[in-house]
Structures are given as C-alpha cells and as structure tokens.
Design a protein around this motif. Structure first.
Motif, PDB file in Angstrom:
ATOM      1  N   TYR A 120       0.826  -1.210   0.000  1.00 21.30           N
ATOM      2  CA  TYR A 120       0.000   0.000   0.000  1.00 21.30           C
ATOM      3  C   TYR A 120       0.860   1.260   0.000  1.00 21.30           C
ATOM      4  N   LEU A 121       0.283   2.331  -0.488  1.00 29.57           N
ATOM      5  CA  LEU A 121       0.846   3.681  -0.404  1.00 29.57           C
ATOM      6  C   LEU A 121      -0.230   4.568   0.191  1.00 29.57           C
ATOM      7  N   ALA A 122       0.095   5.334   1.215  1.00 24.98           N
ATOM      8  CA  ALA A 122      -0.836   6.309   1.777  1.00 24.98           C
ATOM      9  C   ALA A 122      -0.316   7.691   1.415  1.00 24.98           C
ATOM     10  N   MET A 123      -1.154   8.469   0.742  1.00 32.07           N
ATOM     11  CA  MET A 123      -0.752   9.792   0.254  1.00 32.07           C
ATOM     12  C   MET A 123      -1.772  10.825   0.693  1.00 32.07           C
ATOM     13  N   GLU A 124      -1.371  12.096   0.605  1.00 29.71           N
ATOM     14  CA  GLU A 124      -2.343  13.139   0.914  1.00 29.71           C
ATOM     15  C   GLU A 124      -3.519  12.996  -0.045  1.00 29.71           C
ATOM     16  N   LEU A 125      -4.693  13.281   0.460  1.00 38.33           N
ATOM     17  CA  LEU A 125      -5.906  13.167  -0.336  1.00 38.33           C
ATOM     18  C   LEU A 125      -6.170  14.491  -1.031  1.00 38.33           C
ATOM     19  N   LEU A 126      -6.279  14.455  -2.337  1.00 34.12           N
ATOM     20  CA  LEU A 126      -6.596  15.646  -3.120  1.00 34.12           C
ATOM     21  C   LEU A 126      -8.014  15.506  -3.641  1.00 34.12           C
ATOM     22  N   ASP A 127      -8.875  16.401  -3.230  1.00 30.53           N
ATOM     23  CA  ASP A 127     -10.234  16.384  -3.747  1.00 30.53           C
ATOM     24  C   ASP A 127     -10.241  17.062  -5.103  1.00 30.53           C
ATOM     25  N   GLY A 128     -11.000  16.529  -6.007  1.00 32.05           N
ATOM     26  CA  GLY A 128     -11.074  17.117  -7.332  1.00 32.05           C
ATOM     27  C   GLY A 128     -11.972  16.289  -8.214  1.00 32.05           C
ATOM     28  N   HIS A 129     -11.789  16.466  -9.497  1.00 35.24           N
ATOM     29  CA  HIS A 129     -12.593  15.754 -10.484  1.00 35.24           C
ATOM     30  C   HIS A 129     -11.707  14.791 -11.257  1.00 35.24           C
ATOM     31  N   PRO A 130     -12.223  13.651 -11.650  1.00 36.56           N
ATOM     32  CA  PRO A 130     -11.436  12.711 -12.458  1.00 36.56           C
ATOM     33  C   PRO A 130     -11.045  13.339 -13.800  1.00 36.56           C
ATOM     34  N   LEU A 131      -9.864  12.999 -14.273  1.00 34.38           N
ATOM     35  CA  LEU A 131      -9.374  13.508 -15.551  1.00 34.38           C
ATOM     36  C   LEU A 131     -10.339  13.152 -16.673  1.00 34.38           C
ATOM     37  N   ALA A 132     -10.954  11.983 -16.610  1.00 31.33           N
ATOM     38  CA  ALA A 132     -11.903  11.572 -17.649  1.00 31.33           C
ATOM     39  C   ALA A 132     -13.064  12.556 -17.757  1.00 31.33           C
ATOM     40  N   ASP A 133     -13.509  13.120 -16.627  1.00 32.28           N
ATOM     41  CA  ASP A 133     -14.588  14.116 -16.655  1.00 32.28           C
ATOM     42  C   ASP A 133     -14.142  15.379 -17.380  1.00 32.28           C
ATOM     43  N   LEU A 134     -12.921  15.827 -17.116  1.00 29.30           N
ATOM     44  CA  LEU A 134     -12.386  17.012 -17.783  1.00 29.30           C
ATOM     45  C   LEU A 134     -12.288  16.780 -19.285  1.00 29.30           C
ATOM     46  N   ILE A 135     -11.836  15.612 -19.671  1.00 32.34           N
ATOM     47  CA  ILE A 135     -11.700  15.287 -21.097  1.00 32.34           C
ATOM     48  C   ILE A 135     -13.076  15.241 -21.765  1.00 32.34           C
ATOM     49  N   ASP A 136     -14.068  14.706 -21.062  1.00 31.61           N
ATOM     50  CA  ASP A 136     -15.425  14.690 -21.608  1.00 31.61           C
ATOM     51  C   ASP A 136     -15.957  16.109 -21.824  1.00 31.61           C
ATOM     52  N   GLU A 137     -15.656  17.006 -20.885  1.00 30.28           N
ATOM     53  CA  GLU A 137     -16.129  18.388 -20.979  1.00 30.28           C
ATOM     54  C   GLU A 137     -15.381  19.187 -22.034  1.00 30.28           C
ATOM     55  N   GLU A 138     -14.071  18.982 -22.122  1.00 32.39           N
ATOM     56  CA  GLU A 138     -13.240  19.768 -23.023  1.00 32.39           C
ATOM     57  C   GLU A 138     -12.153  18.864 -23.622  1.00 32.39           C
ATOM     58  N   PRO A 139     -12.470  18.148 -24.732  1.00 31.28           N
ATOM     59  CA  PRO A 139     -11.536  17.169 -25.300  1.00 31.28           C
ATOM     60  C   PRO A 139     -10.182  17.756 -25.700  1.00 31.28           C
ATOM     61  N   GLN A 140     -10.156  19.025 -26.088  1.00 33.74           N
ATOM     62  CA  GLN A 140      -8.884  19.648 -26.464  1.00 33.74           C
ATOM     63  C   GLN A 140      -8.591  20.764 -25.476  1.00 33.74           C
ATOM     64  N   LEU A 141      -7.542  20.600 -24.701  1.00 36.70           N
ATOM     65  CA  LEU A 141      -7.188  21.592 -23.699  1.00 36.70           C
ATOM     66  C   LEU A 141      -6.585  22.825 -24.353  1.00 36.70           C
ATOM     67  N   PRO A 142      -6.763  24.003 -23.729  1.00 36.30           N
ATOM     68  CA  PRO A 142      -6.170  25.219 -24.275  1.00 36.30           C
ATOM     69  C   PRO A 142      -4.650  25.160 -24.187  1.00 36.30           C
ATOM     70  N   PRO A 143      -3.941  25.909 -25.050  1.00 37.93           N
ATOM     71  CA  PRO A 143      -2.475  25.907 -24.993  1.00 37.93           C
ATOM     72  C   PRO A 143      -1.968  26.448 -23.659  1.00 37.93           C
ATOM     73  N   PRO A 144      -0.829  25.936 -23.184  1.00 36.51           N
ATOM     74  CA  PRO A 144      -0.264  26.444 -21.927  1.00 36.51           C
ATOM     75  C   PRO A 144      -0.033  27.947 -22.030  1.00 36.51           C
ATOM     76  N   GLY A 145      -0.367  28.650 -20.953  1.00 36.12           N
ATOM     77  CA  GLY A 145      -0.143  30.089 -20.915  1.00 36.12           C
ATOM     78  C   GLY A 145      -1.317  30.901 -21.420  1.00 36.12           C
ATOM     79  N   SER A 146      -2.292  30.261 -22.069  1.00 31.62           N
ATOM     80  CA  SER A 146      -3.457  31.008 -22.535  1.00 31.62           C
ATOM     81  C   SER A 146      -4.332  31.335 -21.328  1.00 31.62           C
ATOM     82  N   PRO A 147      -5.140  32.372 -21.415  1.00 26.89           N
ATOM     83  CA  PRO A 147      -5.949  32.760 -20.253  1.00 26.89           C
ATOM     84  C   PRO A 147      -6.832  31.633 -19.726  1.00 26.89           C
ATOM     85  N   ARG A 148      -7.276  30.707 -20.573  1.00 25.70           N
ATOM     86  CA  ARG A 148      -8.150  29.621 -20.135  1.00 25.70           C
ATOM     87  C   ARG A 148      -7.389  28.455 -19.516  1.00 25.70           C
TER      88      ARG A 148
END
Length: 143
Positions: free
Chosen positions: A103-131
């Motif tokens: 086992y590994l015990a790590m700090e718990l980060l609350d958030g959303h699964p990456l798959a949800d983000l990909i479903d919402e926005e399949p193409q991420l904005p370029p790094p450094g863009s306002p979005r």
C-alpha cells in the motif's frame, strides 16, 4: 476488496477508484491529530494486474521488489516538491489476515477525475493562454 483498515493505521471509508494495477481508497489516518490536514488520506493498494487478486508478497517476487522501489522513490520525490502529492506512508501490511498487502498512503486531493475534464473539453487550451489557468512569466512572448 472489503478492507476495513490497512496496516492498523488507515481506516478505509470509501473507494475513490480502481485501475489495472490496484484500488485507491479514501481513508482516515488514525495516527494523525484530529485537526491535522493529513487526517484524511488516499490509500493505494496494489493488485495483480487485471485479475483483481492481491499481489502475493510471501516470496521475494518481482512485484514486491518493484513496489518497495516505488515507495523509496516516492519518499525521495514527495518531500517538499510542490507538484507531487505528499507520501504519508507506504509498505506492506503484514498484519494477520492482510496477506502482505502492498500500500501507499498519500495526501488526499479532492477534485474531479481527468476523464470528466476530457469529456467536458476534449482539447485543452495551450499552456499560458488565459483559459489554461497557468500564468505567463513576466517578459515572455504571448502564447
């Protein structure tokens, strides 16, 4: 898996997710102070690929050696690195009935699964863009 505690220290309170190599559980660190930010942790348990059966750690197999190496590397890397989760503990649960569960015990980060983000926005904005959420360093050219 039906886990209640891991290594006598982490009380399992729910499943966060399951992958090819293991499961991640939400857990309470019974050794942390009640008001500690690290009282709630994520505990990754390692399973044998695709079968969902716990890794056999009774011998000195390659799986357990690889896992012990992962724990050592995570300990070195997670100390103060701002972009990695903090490793709280890691090892093999040798308690009776645990079957040598890695086992590994790590700090718990609350958030959303990456798959949800990909479903919402399949193409991420370029790094450094306002979005993108990243700040552009002063004096650098616009994206």
């Amino acid at each position: 898996m039906g886990l209640e505690t891991v290594d006598g220290r982490f009380r399992i309170t729910g499943v966060v997710g399951r992958g090819n190599m293991g499961e991640v559980h939400r857990a309470e660190d019974l050794q942390a102070a009640p008001d500690s930010p690290h009282r709630q942790v994520a505990v990754k348990t390692v399973l044998r690929g695709r079968t969902g059966v716990a890794v056999d750690t009774s011998g000195s197999g390659k799986e357990i050696d690889r896992f012990r190496r992962e724990v050592r590397i995570m300990r070195m890397l997670s100390q103060g690195h701002p972009n990695l989760t903090l490793l709280i503990d890691g090892g093999v649960d040798d308690a009776p009935g645990a079957g040598g569960l890695p086992y590994l015990a790590m700090e718990l980060l609350d958030g959303h699964p990456l798959a949800d983000l990909i479903d919402e926005e399949p193409q991420l904005p370029p790094p450094g863009s306002p979005r993108s959420g990243r700040r552009q360093p002063p004096g650098s050219p616009p994206p």
